[in-house]
Every structure is written in structure tokens, then in C-alpha cells.
Motif scaffolding. Sequence first.
Motif, PDB file in Angstrom:
ATOM      1  N   PHE A 179     -47.943   5.249  11.770  1.00 35.42           N
ATOM      2  CA  PHE A 179     -48.126   3.800  11.620  1.00 35.42           C
ATOM      3  C   PHE A 179     -49.591   3.428  11.813  1.00 35.42           C
ATOM      4  CE2 PHE A 179     -43.512   3.606  12.316  1.00 35.42           C
ATOM      5  CZ  PHE A 179     -43.162   2.671  11.362  1.00 35.42           C
ATOM      6  N   ASN A 197     -55.726   2.149   7.259  1.00 33.33           N
ATOM      7  CA  ASN A 197     -56.204   2.509   5.920  1.00 33.33           C
ATOM      8  C   ASN A 197     -56.245   1.318   4.971  1.00 33.33           C
ATOM      9  OD1 ASN A 197     -56.779   5.234   6.143  1.00 33.33           O
ATOM     10  ND2 ASN A 197     -55.751   5.660   4.193  1.00 33.33           N
ATOM     11  N   ILE A 198     -56.892   0.269   5.394  1.00 25.46           N
ATOM     12  CA  ILE A 198     -57.006  -0.888   4.525  1.00 25.46           C
ATOM     13  C   ILE A 198     -58.489  -1.152   4.262  1.00 25.46           C
ATOM     14  CG2 ILE A 198     -56.956  -2.532   6.440  1.00 25.46           C
ATOM     15  CD1 ILE A 198     -55.466  -4.443   4.510  1.00 25.46           C
ATOM     16  N   GLN A 199     -58.770  -1.501   3.003  1.00 28.44           N
ATOM     17  CA  GLN A 199     -60.157  -1.787   2.632  1.00 28.44           C
ATOM     18  C   GLN A 199     -60.606  -3.090   3.296  1.00 28.44           C
ATOM     19  OE1 GLN A 199     -62.129   0.192   0.951  1.00 28.44           O
ATOM     20  NE2 GLN A 199     -60.457   1.656   0.746  1.00 28.44           N
ATOM     21  N   PRO A 200     -61.871  -3.137   3.717  1.00 30.54           N
ATOM     22  CA  PRO A 200     -62.383  -4.389   4.283  1.00 30.54           C
ATOM     23  C   PRO A 200     -62.266  -5.511   3.256  1.00 30.54           C
ATOM     24  CG  PRO A 200     -63.923  -2.597   4.676  1.00 30.54           C
ATOM     25  CD  PRO A 200     -62.864  -2.062   3.772  1.00 30.54           C
ATOM     26  N   ASN A 201     -62.125  -6.710   3.759  1.00 30.13           N
ATOM     27  CA  ASN A 201     -61.903  -7.886   2.936  1.00 30.13           C
ATOM     28  C   ASN A 201     -62.982  -8.090   1.870  1.00 30.13           C
ATOM     29  OD1 ASN A 201     -60.451 -10.074   2.196  1.00 30.13           O
ATOM     30  ND2 ASN A 201     -60.590 -11.129   4.159  1.00 30.13           N
ATOM     31  N   ARG A 248     -53.531 -10.246   4.775  1.00 29.28           N
ATOM     32  CA  ARG A 248     -54.279  -9.596   5.846  1.00 29.28           C
ATOM     33  C   ARG A 248     -53.961 -10.138   7.235  1.00 29.28           C
ATOM     34  NH1 ARG A 248     -58.712  -6.541   4.105  1.00 29.28           N
ATOM     35  NH2 ARG A 248     -58.591  -6.193   1.863  1.00 29.28           N
ATOM     36  N   ALA A 261     -44.755   9.298  15.014  1.00 24.88           N
ATOM     37  CA  ALA A 261     -44.521   7.994  14.385  1.00 24.88           C
ATOM     38  C   ALA A 261     -45.678   7.051  14.691  1.00 24.88           C
ATOM     39  CB  ALA A 261     -43.203   7.404  14.880  1.00 24.88           C
ATOM     40  N   ASN A 262     -46.071   7.028  15.939  1.00 21.15           N
ATOM     41  CA  ASN A 262     -47.197   6.186  16.353  1.00 21.15           C
ATOM     42  C   ASN A 262     -48.416   6.457  15.474  1.00 21.15           C
ATOM     43  OD1 ASN A 262     -49.032   4.638  17.707  1.00 21.15           O
ATOM     44  ND2 ASN A 262     -49.155   5.943  19.521  1.00 21.15           N
ATOM     45  N   ALA A 274     -53.321  -1.801  -0.208  1.00 18.92           N
ATOM     46  CA  ALA A 274     -54.292  -1.720   0.890  1.00 18.92           C
ATOM     47  C   ALA A 274     -55.553  -0.976   0.468  1.00 18.92           C
ATOM     48  CB  ALA A 274     -53.666  -1.025   2.100  1.00 18.92           C
ATOM     49  N   ASP A 281     -45.442  12.325   3.057  1.00 17.86           N
ATOM     50  CA  ASP A 281     -45.876  11.502   4.183  1.00 17.86           C
ATOM     51  C   ASP A 281     -45.412  10.057   4.014  1.00 17.86           C
ATOM     52  OD1 ASP A 281     -47.624  11.543   1.987  1.00 17.86           O
ATOM     53  OD2 ASP A 281     -49.196  10.581   3.176  1.00 17.86           O
ATOM     54  N   ILE A 282     -45.300   9.622   2.762  1.00 17.51           N
ATOM     55  CA  ILE A 282     -44.769   8.282   2.511  1.00 17.51           C
ATOM     56  C   ILE A 282     -43.297   8.225   2.894  1.00 17.51           C
ATOM     57  CG2 ILE A 282     -44.018   6.803   0.600  1.00 17.51           C
ATOM     58  CD1 ILE A 282     -46.714   7.050  -0.621  1.00 17.51           C
ATOM     59  N   PHE A 315     -51.524   4.345   8.772  1.00 14.73           N
ATOM     60  CA  PHE A 315     -51.128   3.486   7.663  1.00 14.73           C
ATOM     61  C   PHE A 315     -51.831   2.138   7.725  1.00 14.73           C
ATOM     62  CE2 PHE A 315     -48.297   0.180   5.981  1.00 14.73           C
ATOM     63  CZ  PHE A 315     -48.176   0.608   4.674  1.00 14.73           C
ATOM     64  N   PHE A 316     -51.802   1.517   8.892  1.00 13.76           N
ATOM     65  CA  PHE A 316     -52.365   0.174   9.015  1.00 13.76           C
ATOM     66  C   PHE A 316     -53.891   0.175   9.008  1.00 13.76           C
ATOM     67  CE2 PHE A 316     -48.109  -1.060  10.562  1.00 13.76           C
ATOM     68  CZ  PHE A 316     -47.924  -2.148   9.739  1.00 13.76           C
ATOM     69  N   ALA A 333     -39.807   3.901   9.740  1.00 14.53           N
ATOM     70  CA  ALA A 333     -39.737   2.441   9.639  1.00 14.53           C
ATOM     71  C   ALA A 333     -38.287   1.984   9.472  1.00 14.53           C
ATOM     72  CB  ALA A 333     -40.586   1.952   8.475  1.00 14.53           C
ATOM     73  N   LEU A 346     -42.945   8.191   6.788  1.00 14.72           N
ATOM     74  CA  LEU A 346     -43.229   6.880   7.369  1.00 14.72           C
ATOM     75  C   LEU A 346     -42.086   5.916   7.074  1.00 14.72           C
ATOM     76  CD1 LEU A 346     -45.039   4.953   8.874  1.00 14.72           C
ATOM     77  CD2 LEU A 346     -46.344   4.583   6.767  1.00 14.72           C
ATOM     78  N   ALA A 347     -41.564   5.972   5.854  1.00 16.87           N
ATOM     79  CA  ALA A 347     -40.461   5.094   5.479  1.00 16.87           C
ATOM     80  C   ALA A 347     -39.225   5.391   6.331  1.00 16.87           C
ATOM     81  CB  ALA A 347     -40.135   5.249   4.000  1.00 16.87           C
TER      82      ALA A 347
END
Lengths: 113, 113
Positions: free
Chosen positions: A95, A101-105, B85, A91-92, B36, A12-13, A98-99, A20, A16-17
Motif C-alpha cells: 500500500f 507512486n504518484i506524479q507530483p501535481n 489528489r 501489505a503495508n 497516478a 503485484d497488482i 502504491f500510494f 485490499a 495488492l487487490a
Amino acid sequence: MAYPKNKTYDIDIEELARFAKAMGHPARISILRYLASMDSCFFGDICQELPIAKATVSQHLTELKNAGLIRGEIEPPKVRYCIDRENWEKANEAFRQFFSNIQPNDVCCNPEN
Amino acid sequence: MAYPKNKTYDIDIEELARFAKAMGHPARISILRYLASMDSCFFGDICQELPIAKATVSQHLTELKNAGLIRGEIEPPKVRYCIDRENWEKANEAFRQFFSNIQPNDVCCNPEN
DNA sequence: AATATTATTCGTAATTTTGCGAACAACAAA
DNA sequence: TTTGTTGTTCGCAAAATTACGAATAATATT
């Protein structure tokens, strides 16, 4: 070595690459955006939109085709291009996931910190 | 020539292309996904995750920094990396808009068809 | 001061990308 | 059959990318 180095990456990486990479040139973004704004069009129409030679446009179209983002079919003597909507959605989604999947600040997940 | 060829592209197209290009390699996707998943980590941690030499990892990190997707700060003798971020959100929004800006399948917008 | 740790930079090589004009192929029209 | 239109492929050049080991820099430790 803590982690074995296998010379490869998750599938999957790599996917996506690949998407991109196909989008990694302004000419190809222009082509995609142009095609996304209509149902389909001919090679000549795309060519007119871009500040580069037709041979180069043809190369970019080939790359986008190889990435699966567009399709082309011959309608002699022209060639009609369009977005590949199935892979566009794929693709949508890739992406988007991917975006998102980020941990909260404010959450700290690294034991080293 | 119907459209003048100015050798340049719209600024938003170039920005999206720059983000996409930075993401156009599995090693860099891996780095971004790893960062991330946590608040921050050191160069050595990233290095261990990848099947490539540290010199190459350093190069990829530089590219991600130049694209604005990550930041690095020196904590002697280590270097701490984290997601930028603000630009992460900017990239997310750029891709989201790009992919959502597609005409529905059943609408025909090209006067030639 | 000598040594160890960490990460970047240097030097180099191989490959890929980007770009162009010219040649070509495929078909339609005169 | 010759001519014109359309788009791809070829041949080439310049530049960028990817990768590595070795050398280096910067700091901490002994």
C-alpha cells in the motif's frame, strides 16, 4: 488493438487487490484493528466486538486467513487468532508503495496534454 | 450480551473499508496506478490498458469515482479522468495509520495471556 | 441533415458476497 | 456417559459484483 488483451493482470497488482479486497468490509477492518491492538485473542473475544452473528464472524476470519493477514490455531476448546506479521508488513509495504507512486501535481507526463 | 450490537461501525473504520473495497479489484488497481503515473487522460486511454470491455471499464471508473479516488470531467466528445489528489492523500494516510497501529511483537497486551 | 467518434447506460446473466440459524464436531467437565 | 463450551460448517436467501453486447446520448464533422 494497440495493447493485446491477455485477460490477466500483473502479479503485484493482483496481490495488492487481494489485500485490499480482504480489507474491504468494516467487519474485517474491525477484526484486524482489534487483533493489531494485542498479541492474540480467542474467537469469542472477536465475536463480542462485532454486531454480527458468530457464523458470519467465522466467515470473515476465514477470508482474512485466506488473504494471509491473520492466523488461527486451535487451543481446545478455543481458537486463538493473531495478526500474521510477515504478511501484515508485506501489505503495508504494498500500500505504501502504491500510494507514493504518484506524479507530483505540477509535472505533466501525458504527451496528449 | 457483553457489548451491545448496534449494527454499525465507527466512521473511520467504514471509510477505510470503502477505500479498500474500491481498491479490491485488479482492474481498479490498474486504473489507479495508470492515472497516478500521469496528470490525466481520457477514457479511451484507460480502456486500452485493460483486458476488459469498455462497458465494464466504465463501471469500474464509476466505483472509483464514488469512492472519491478519481474524478472525471467531460471534454466533448471525450471524458478526462484524473486522480482525486485530496482523497488520495486521505486514503494514503488512512492505510498508513492502520498498518502502523500494530503492537510490537514482544509486548503482550491481552490480560488473558 | 447525415455520419462518425466517444463514453455511458440498459438489459441481462453468472458468480460472489454477506448474513443468519441450525446442525455439527471436538474437547472438557461433571 | 451425559452435559456444557467453543467455534466451524451447512443450507439457504438476499443482495451486490463482474462482465458483456447493444442501445443510447452528446458532440463534432462532412
